[in-house]
Design a protein around this motif. Structure first.
Motif, PDB file in Angstrom:
ATOM      1  N   GLN A  81       0.859  -1.182   0.000  1.00  0.00           N
ATOM      2  CA  GLN A  81       0.000   0.000   0.000  1.00  0.00           C
ATOM      3  C   GLN A  81       0.897   1.234   0.000  1.00  0.00           C
ATOM      4  N   VAL A  82       0.747   2.070  -1.034  1.00  0.00           N
ATOM      5  CA  VAL A  82       1.530   3.299  -1.151  1.00  0.00           C
ATOM      6  C   VAL A  82       0.550   4.442  -1.355  1.00  0.00           C
ATOM      7  N   GLY A  83       0.313   5.194  -0.314  1.00  0.00           N
ATOM      8  CA  GLY A  83      -0.644   6.301  -0.399  1.00  0.00           C
ATOM      9  C   GLY A  83      -2.050   5.760  -0.634  1.00  0.00           C
ATOM     10  N   ALA A  84      -2.732   6.315  -1.651  1.00  0.00           N
ATOM     11  CA  ALA A  84      -4.100   5.897  -1.955  1.00  0.00           C
ATOM     12  C   ALA A  84      -4.137   4.748  -2.958  1.00  0.00           C
ATOM     13  N   GLY A  85      -2.982   4.254  -3.372  1.00  0.00           N
ATOM     14  CA  GLY A  85      -2.942   3.190  -4.365  1.00  0.00           C
ATOM     15  C   GLY A  85      -2.121   2.007  -3.902  1.00  0.00           C
ATOM     16  N   VAL A  86      -2.042   1.024  -4.783  1.00  0.00           N
ATOM     17  CA  VAL A  86      -1.292  -0.194  -4.499  1.00  0.00           C
ATOM     18  C   VAL A  86      -0.168  -0.300  -5.520  1.00  0.00           C
ATOM     19  N   GLN A  87       1.033  -0.555  -5.029  1.00  0.00           N
ATOM     20  CA  GLN A  87       2.173  -0.759  -5.907  1.00  0.00           C
ATOM     21  C   GLN A  87       2.574  -2.221  -5.804  1.00  0.00           C
ATOM     22  N   ALA A  88       2.967  -2.814  -6.935  1.00  0.00           N
ATOM     23  CA  ALA A  88       3.319  -4.226  -6.960  1.00  0.00           C
ATOM     24  C   ALA A  88       4.647  -4.416  -7.674  1.00  0.00           C
ATOM     25  N   ARG A  89       5.338  -5.463  -7.271  1.00  0.00           N
ATOM     26  CA  ARG A  89       6.606  -5.834  -7.913  1.00  0.00           C
ATOM     27  C   ARG A  89       6.487  -7.295  -8.337  1.00  0.00           C
ATOM     28  N   LEU A  90       6.557  -7.534  -9.635  1.00  0.00           N
ATOM     29  CA  LEU A  90       6.437  -8.880 -10.205  1.00  0.00           C
ATOM     30  C   LEU A  90       7.821  -9.390 -10.548  1.00  0.00           C
ATOM     31  N   THR A  91       8.195 -10.519  -9.968  1.00  0.00           N
ATOM     32  CA  THR A  91       9.495 -11.130 -10.263  1.00  0.00           C
ATOM     33  C   THR A  91       9.287 -12.568 -10.676  1.00  0.00           C
ATOM     34  N   SER A  92      10.284 -13.106 -11.364  1.00  0.00           N
ATOM     35  CA  SER A  92      10.207 -14.478 -11.830  1.00  0.00           C
ATOM     36  C   SER A  92      11.610 -15.053 -11.903  1.00  0.00           C
ATOM     37  N   GLU A  93      11.730 -16.351 -11.650  1.00  0.00           N
ATOM     38  CA  GLU A  93      13.021 -17.022 -11.758  1.00  0.00           C
ATOM     39  C   GLU A  93      13.399 -17.207 -13.217  1.00  0.00           C
ATOM     40  N   ALA A  94      12.409 -17.291 -14.095  1.00  0.00           N
ATOM     41  CA  ALA A  94      12.655 -17.418 -15.528  1.00  0.00           C
ATOM     42  C   ALA A  94      12.347 -16.077 -16.186  1.00  0.00           C
ATOM     43  N   ALA A  95      12.932 -15.864 -17.331  1.00  0.00           N
ATOM     44  CA  ALA A  95      12.678 -14.616 -18.065  1.00  0.00           C
ATOM     45  C   ALA A  95      11.304 -14.705 -18.724  1.00  0.00           C
ATOM     46  N   ILE A  96      10.390 -13.871 -18.264  1.00  0.00           N
ATOM     47  CA  ILE A  96       9.054 -13.830 -18.848  1.00  0.00           C
ATOM     48  C   ILE A  96       8.761 -12.410 -19.291  1.00  0.00           C
ATOM     49  N   PRO A  97       7.954 -12.253 -20.337  1.00  0.00           N
ATOM     50  CA  PRO A  97       7.561 -10.894 -20.716  1.00  0.00           C
ATOM     51  C   PRO A  97       6.594 -10.336 -19.667  1.00  0.00           C
TER      52      PRO A  97
END
Length: 172
Positions: A81-97
């Motif tokens: 939760q960042v202020g009035a919105g939601v921030q997300a971080r998407l990670t993967s062990e394999a290279a995905i678009p």
């Protein structure tokens, strides 16, 4: 007229016997009580949490394959939760678009009015942002799907504070 067919002085009509009314009252009370309970059950029927349960049930096999793909790719999503919105971080062990959008659903196990659905848009790199608020506490069934429905994260999470992490390995 036959004198034997005339009522004698001590005989009363059937509706004058109190034990007869007691015998009629007990089953009548049961019928009225049963109909009352039936009415209460119909009026206060529970609604299913998922309205389209049949379609969701048919899609289980497809969902399992999507979940296995996410596990093989090592997909992980960290929500904050960042202020009035939601921030997300998407990670993967394999290279995905990186998909253009992510759909995040955090469903309460029993109360549909506490469900949270977020639409996150890709910013740059692994970062996503969307409007909404994360639940502050409690257990949730979390589902994350990417645009195109290639992979899917689905797990039970405990929302505590302003962070929720999906995709990490579950300890038995």
């Amino acid at each position: 007229m036959n004198p034997d067919s005339l009522p004698q002085g001590d005989e009363l009509p059937w509706y004058r016997y109190p034990f007869l009314w007691l015998a009629i009252l007990l089953p009548a009370t049961s019928v009225v009580g049963g109909l009352t309970l039936l009415y209460i059950a119909i009026v206060n029927a529970d609604t299913p949490v998922v309205d389209e349960w049949y379609k969701e049930g048919r899609g289980i096999n497809r969902s399992v394959e999507q979940e296995r793909l996410a596990a093989r790719l090592g997909v992980r999503l960290e929500l904050a939760q960042v202020g009035a919105g939601v921030q997300a971080r998407l990670t993967s062990e394999a290279a995905i678009p990186m998909p253009d959008t992510l759909s995040v659903s955090l469903r309460h196990p029993t109360l549909a009015d506490r469900d949270v659905t977020l639409q996150l848009k890709h910013l740059e790199g692994p970062l996503y942002r969307g409007d909404g608020t994360l639940p502050q506490d409690g257990r949730r069934k979390a589902t994350v799907t990417a645009a195109g429905d290639h992979w899917r994260l689905y797990q039970t999470v405990m929302a505590q504070g302003d962070n929720v992490v999906l995709g990490e390995k579950q300890t038995p």
